[in-house]
Scaffold this active site. Structure first.
Site, PDB file in Angstrom:
ATOM      1  N   PRO A  93       0.821  -1.225   0.000  1.00 17.48           N
ATOM      2  CA  PRO A  93       0.000   0.000   0.000  1.00 17.48           C
ATOM      3  C   PRO A  93       0.852   1.272   0.000  1.00 17.48           C
ATOM      4  O   PRO A  93       0.335   2.351  -0.269  1.00 17.48           O
ATOM      5  CB  PRO A  93      -0.809  -0.106   1.296  1.00 17.48           C
ATOM      6  CG  PRO A  93      -0.711  -1.522   1.710  1.00 17.48           C
ATOM      7  CD  PRO A  93       0.595  -2.036   1.193  1.00 17.48           C
ATOM      8  N   GLU A 121       2.173  -8.650   8.568  1.00 17.06           N
ATOM      9  CA  GLU A 121       1.996  -7.196   8.692  1.00 17.06           C
ATOM     10  C   GLU A 121       2.980  -6.397   7.863  1.00 17.06           C
ATOM     11  O   GLU A 121       2.694  -5.294   7.437  1.00 17.06           O
ATOM     12  CB  GLU A 121       2.123  -6.771  10.166  1.00 17.06           C
ATOM     13  CG  GLU A 121       0.802  -6.762  10.889  1.00 17.06           C
ATOM     14  CD  GLU A 121       0.401  -8.141  11.384  1.00 17.06           C
ATOM     15  OE1 GLU A 121      -0.379  -8.176  12.319  1.00 17.06           O
ATOM     16  OE2 GLU A 121       0.864  -9.167  10.857  1.00 17.06           O
ATOM     17  N   ARG A 159      -3.076  -8.648 -20.846  1.00 17.46           N
ATOM     18  CA  ARG A 159      -4.098  -8.429 -21.882  1.00 17.46           C
ATOM     19  C   ARG A 159      -3.690  -7.373 -22.898  1.00 17.46           C
ATOM     20  O   ARG A 159      -4.330  -7.218 -23.937  1.00 17.46           O
ATOM     21  CB  ARG A 159      -5.460  -8.095 -21.267  1.00 17.46           C
ATOM     22  CG  ARG A 159      -5.518  -6.755 -20.589  1.00 17.46           C
ATOM     23  CD  ARG A 159      -6.855  -6.555 -19.885  1.00 17.46           C
ATOM     24  NE  ARG A 159      -7.958  -6.262 -20.802  1.00 17.46           N
ATOM     25  CZ  ARG A 159      -8.127  -5.104 -21.426  1.00 17.46           C
ATOM     26  NH1 ARG A 159      -7.261  -4.140 -21.279  1.00 17.46           N
ATOM     27  NH2 ARG A 159      -9.172  -4.919 -22.207  1.00 17.46           N
ATOM     28  N   ASP A 174     -11.260  -0.776 -25.594  1.00 15.96           N
ATOM     29  CA  ASP A 174     -11.853  -0.785 -24.256  1.00 15.96           C
ATOM     30  C   ASP A 174     -11.584   0.486 -23.486  1.00 15.96           C
ATOM     31  O   ASP A 174     -10.797   1.318 -23.879  1.00 15.96           O
ATOM     32  CB  ASP A 174     -11.266  -1.938 -23.431  1.00 15.96           C
ATOM     33  CG  ASP A 174     -11.812  -3.277 -23.842  1.00 15.96           C
ATOM     34  OD1 ASP A 174     -11.344  -4.271 -23.293  1.00 15.96           O
ATOM     35  OD2 ASP A 174     -12.693  -3.326 -24.718  1.00 15.96           O
TER      36      ASP A 174
END
Ligand code: 4GY
Length: 252
Positions: A93, A121, A159, A174
């Site tokens: 994060p 953690e 992709r 897309d």
């Protein structure tokens, strides 16, 4: 032929196995357009209990991934591809946000991409300092481990490799190819439970269909993700349509 080459370091390779063995990613691997190797960090532990984590110095709660097995695993990964260059990425994060542009960059990366997945953690800071080139996050939330984030990165980049999707262009038509959201799609029947497909799509007028799609992309972006308009690739005509949509939708 472009191909995406990835090594994933994880304590739980089983988390990746299912998604890599289904649908488009499975087919991409069979076609050699995607090469993913998973490595279990636990195989590189030194003690008989195969300990991969330990309590943090300084006395807080939780567990920290030990440096030794990660360093050893990384050395084994590199030894398995002698002479090849690596881009080492830690998923956490604390990383820079992963987006379509990053996916594009990875899909064009010629080095092997080494994805390091933390669990528990935290991960010992010396791993980050000595081994990690960049730190990436898939979003502002905390996962139980980096494995699902690694799958997101692999999926989004794979992709974009030519040949991975059936129709070579479909990846670019897309959402996000030009920084806009996708327009609505319809298939048969033309009327379903009283809900009709927009007339223009049945008209056979390709130019009118193209205009409608562009307008709907602009509308969806304006209504759902107006922040994207700041960086989208917009023509003068797009800007006119946007001004008209804003007036109509009372967005100014
Ligand atoms: N968000 N984006 C993420 C994550 C889990 C403890 C470090 C994220 O990429 N990874 O939440 N990862 C944590 C778990 C160690 C990674």
């Amino acid at each position: 032929m472009r191909a995406l080459k990835v090594d994933v370091l994880t304590l739980f390779p089983g988390i990746l196995a299912g998604p890599l063995n289904e649908s488009i990613l499975k087919r991409a691997r069979e076609k050699k357009l995607l090469d993913v190797r998973t490595w279990n960090i636990r195989d590189f532990t030194e003690d008989k209990h195969k300990t991969a984590d330990d309590s943090p110095y300084g006395g807080e709660a939780g567990m920290v991934l030990k440096p030794e097995p990660v360093f050893k695993a990384m050395e084994a990964v590199k030894a398995a591809s002698p002479g090849e260059a690596f881009l080492t990425v830690l998923l956490s994060p604390q990383g820079r946000l992963f987006d379509h542009r990053e996916a594009e960059r990875f899909s064009r990366e010629s080095r092997r991409i080494l994805l390091l997945c933390g669990h528990y953690e935290a991960i010992d800071e010396r791993v980050r300092e000595a081994l990690v080139d960049e730190e990436l996050s898939i979003g502002d939330y905390v996962l139980t481990g980096g494995e699902t984030a690694a799958l997101v990165v692999i999926d989004a980049a794979a992709r974009l490799i030519p040949g991975v999707l059936g129709d070579e262009e479909s990846a670019y038509r897309d959402s996000f190819g030009d920084g806009l959201l996708d327009h609505p799609h319809y298939t048969r029947p033309a009327e379903f439970r009283g809900m009709k497909v927009p007339e223009v799509l049945l008209s056979g007028n390709h130019e009118a269909v193209s205009k409608w799609r562009r307008r709907e992309s602009l509308k969806a972006t304006l209504l759902k993700r107006p922040d994207l308009l700041a960086t989208a690739e917009l023509t003068d005509e797009d800007r006119k349509v946007l001004e008209e949509l804003k007036r109509k939708l009372g967005k100014n």
